[in-house]
Structures are given as C-alpha cells and as structure tokens.
Write a protein that holds these residues in place. Sequence first.
Motif, mmCIF file in Angstrom:
data_model
loop_
_atom_site.group_PDB
_atom_site.id
_atom_site.type_symbol
_atom_site.label_atom_id
_atom_site.label_comp_id
_atom_site.label_asym_id
_atom_site.label_seq_id
_atom_site.Cartn_x
_atom_site.Cartn_y
_atom_site.Cartn_z
ATOM 1 N N GLU A 61 50.522 -8.059 68.140
ATOM 2 C CA GLU A 61 49.249 -7.975 67.436
ATOM 3 C C GLU A 61 49.047 -9.130 66.459
ATOM 4 O OE1 GLU A 61 47.266 -5.246 64.086
ATOM 5 O OE2 GLU A 61 47.665 -4.173 65.959
ATOM 6 N N ALA A 62 50.024 -9.415 65.601
ATOM 7 C CA ALA A 62 49.793 -10.429 64.569
ATOM 8 C C ALA A 62 51.103 -10.946 63.996
ATOM 9 C CB ALA A 62 48.949 -9.842 63.441
ATOM 10 N N ARG A 63 50.989 -12.122 63.366
ATOM 11 C CA ARG A 63 52.084 -12.661 62.574
ATOM 12 C C ARG A 63 51.559 -12.866 61.165
ATOM 13 N NH1 ARG A 63 52.939 -18.975 64.171
ATOM 14 N NH2 ARG A 63 54.514 -18.851 62.543
ATOM 15 N N GLN A 64 52.433 -12.684 60.183
ATOM 16 C CA GLN A 64 52.052 -12.781 58.773
ATOM 17 C C GLN A 64 50.786 -11.966 58.494
ATOM 18 O OE1 GLN A 64 53.857 -14.106 56.203
ATOM 19 N NE2 GLN A 64 55.409 -14.304 57.801
ATOM 20 N N LYS A 65 50.807 -10.724 58.993
ATOM 21 C CA LYS A 65 49.665 -9.819 58.824
ATOM 22 C C LYS A 65 49.564 -9.433 57.344
ATOM 23 C CE LYS A 65 46.572 -6.788 60.302
ATOM 24 N NZ LYS A 65 45.602 -6.863 61.331
ATOM 25 N N ARG A 66 48.441 -9.807 56.752
ATOM 26 C CA ARG A 66 48.221 -9.544 55.328
ATOM 27 C C ARG A 66 47.532 -8.199 55.149
ATOM 28 N NH1 ARG A 66 43.816 -10.949 51.375
ATOM 29 N NH2 ARG A 66 42.631 -11.233 53.258
ATOM 30 N N ASN A 73 48.699 -8.814 47.433
ATOM 31 C CA ASN A 73 48.809 -9.103 48.859
ATOM 32 C C ASN A 73 50.253 -8.976 49.322
ATOM 33 O OD1 ASN A 73 46.058 -9.711 49.172
ATOM 34 N ND2 ASN A 73 46.383 -11.817 48.517
ATOM 35 N N PHE A 74 50.406 -8.408 50.519
ATOM 36 C CA PHE A 74 51.707 -8.281 51.167
ATOM 37 C C PHE A 74 51.565 -8.821 52.578
ATOM 38 C CE2 PHE A 74 51.417 -4.984 47.959
ATOM 39 C CZ PHE A 74 52.601 -5.142 47.272
ATOM 40 N N TYR A 75 52.653 -9.319 53.132
ATOM 41 C CA TYR A 75 52.616 -9.914 54.464
ATOM 42 C C TYR A 75 53.747 -9.361 55.322
ATOM 43 C CZ TYR A 75 49.511 -13.232 52.207
ATOM 44 O OH TYR A 75 48.472 -13.787 51.523
ATOM 45 N N GLY A 104 63.671 -1.164 51.148
ATOM 46 C CA GLY A 104 62.592 -0.590 50.337
ATOM 47 C C GLY A 104 61.255 -1.240 50.631
ATOM 48 N N GLN A 105 61.263 -2.557 50.802
ATOM 49 C CA GLN A 105 60.033 -3.271 51.134
ATOM 50 C C GLN A 105 59.491 -2.804 52.483
ATOM 51 O OE1 GLN A 105 60.617 -7.481 51.734
ATOM 52 N NE2 GLN A 105 58.442 -7.929 51.511
ATOM 53 N N MET A 106 60.368 -2.673 53.472
ATOM 54 C CA MET A 106 59.929 -2.208 54.789
ATOM 55 C C MET A 106 59.414 -0.777 54.713
ATOM 56 S SD MET A 106 59.194 -2.653 57.903
ATOM 57 C CE MET A 106 59.880 -4.190 58.461
ATOM 58 N N GLN A 107 60.033 0.069 53.886
ATOM 59 C CA GLN A 107 59.553 1.444 53.723
ATOM 60 C C GLN A 107 58.113 1.439 53.205
ATOM 61 O OE1 GLN A 107 61.416 4.607 54.338
ATOM 62 N NE2 GLN A 107 59.228 5.004 54.484
ATOM 63 N N MET A 108 57.819 0.530 52.273
ATOM 64 C CA MET A 108 56.458 0.415 51.745
ATOM 65 C C MET A 108 55.492 -0.030 52.839
ATOM 66 S SD MET A 108 53.976 -1.852 50.262
ATOM 67 C CE MET A 108 54.871 -3.324 49.900
ATOM 68 N N TYR A 112 52.368 2.216 54.205
ATOM 69 C CA TYR A 112 50.995 1.699 54.190
ATOM 70 C C TYR A 112 50.352 1.855 55.565
ATOM 71 C CZ TYR A 112 46.963 -1.307 53.748
ATOM 72 O OH TYR A 112 45.678 -1.781 53.759
ATOM 73 N N TYR A 113 51.050 1.435 56.608
ATOM 74 C CA TYR A 113 50.494 1.539 57.962
ATOM 75 C C TYR A 113 50.238 2.994 58.344
ATOM 76 C CZ TYR A 113 50.061 -3.136 59.823
ATOM 77 O OH TYR A 113 49.614 -4.410 60.080
ATOM 78 N N ASP A 114 51.166 3.869 57.999
ATOM 79 C CA ASP A 114 50.984 5.290 58.335
ATOM 80 C C ASP A 114 49.782 5.888 57.613
ATOM 81 O OD1 ASP A 114 53.006 5.466 60.177
ATOM 82 O OD2 ASP A 114 54.468 6.336 58.790
ATOM 83 N N ARG A 115 49.552 5.483 56.389
ATOM 84 C CA ARG A 115 48.477 6.087 55.581
ATOM 85 C C ARG A 115 47.120 5.433 55.776
ATOM 86 N NH1 ARG A 115 52.237 6.585 50.178
ATOM 87 N NH2 ARG A 115 53.734 7.993 51.129
#
Length: 177
Positions: A61-66, A73-75, A104-108, A112-115
């Motif tokens: 789908e994407a790279r460096q998806k913001r 901002n998160f990527y 922890g960063q990946m959990q965030m 985000y994607y789930d919500r």
Amino acid sequence: MRLAQEGQTINNPDDIIKNPLTLEFLGLKSDVSYSETKLENAIIGKMQHFLLELGKGFLFEARQKRFTFDEENFYVDLVFYNRLLQCYVLIDLKVDKLAHQDLGQMQMYVNYYDRYVKQDFEKPTIGILLCKEKKDALVELTLPKDSNIYAQQYALYLPDKQLLQAKLREWIEEQDE
C-alpha cells in the motif's frame, strides 16, 4: 515435517509470516553499515522479491505512510494489506538490535490503524518489527500475550551449508522425539 504431510493451513498470522526473512536479493553487504532508509529503498526497489519472501497474500500500500495524531506526525515505514488474513500489516525496519521502545512505538501504530483506519469487517492490524537482532525474552516481557505484534529477524544472506545441515539434523531429532 507437518507442513510436508498436511500442507499449509492458515489459522493465525504466524502461519503466514516467515521467520527469519532472508533478504539476500537486496544485494546489501552484511559487513557494511547501512541505514534504515537504505534498507527501505532496497526493499522498495526489489518489491516483487520482498513480497515473495514475506509470504502469501501480501499487497503493498505505501512507504513512509504518514498519519497525524494529537497534532504530531508519525510515519510507518511500510504498509501492506494481506488479502488472506483481511487485515493491514505494518512493518517498521530496524537495522540494529530491537529495543522495547520499538515495540511500544509499533503498538501505537497498530492501535491507531485499528481505531481509525481499518473497516469493521477487517481483522485486527498486524505489526511486524523487522530487525537485525532480537531477544525473545524482551519481546515476551514487553508485549501482552495476545498482542498482534511480531518481531522478526532478517538475514542478508543464508547461512553456510554446514550450519544449514546442522540445523536440519537438529530439527529431524526434535521431530523424532
């Protein structure tokens, strides 16, 4: 041995995601220092090979998806969708040893994607930290047991023939027991 006798059955994300991944096709030298950006660029340049190495059903789908959350901002390094699992798969690349902060960063990212991104009919997002080195104890202690986050090691080259033969003998002995 089970795979040879029964074929592949897909019951959970572990059944699709390879561990470890062998990224020999990228052409990166194992004795040379490289950055996460260089690793990402090499993967994008060889996307077809990378998708085959990841496993079945992956769509890029994407790279460096913001994404923006709380005015920051998160990527996400790489975003995939797996049509067999019907879920997003987020990959964060680490060129060094995996740290608990990375988990922890990946959990965030996954939360985000789930919500905010996934549809109601889709299954929970999967997060993969693709790292040069990991300690299973650190992963187990940092993440809850039911986490949808996986730390997978990658190797730039397959091990030598003797090591592969020794590992095969070890697996055969385990199977016989």
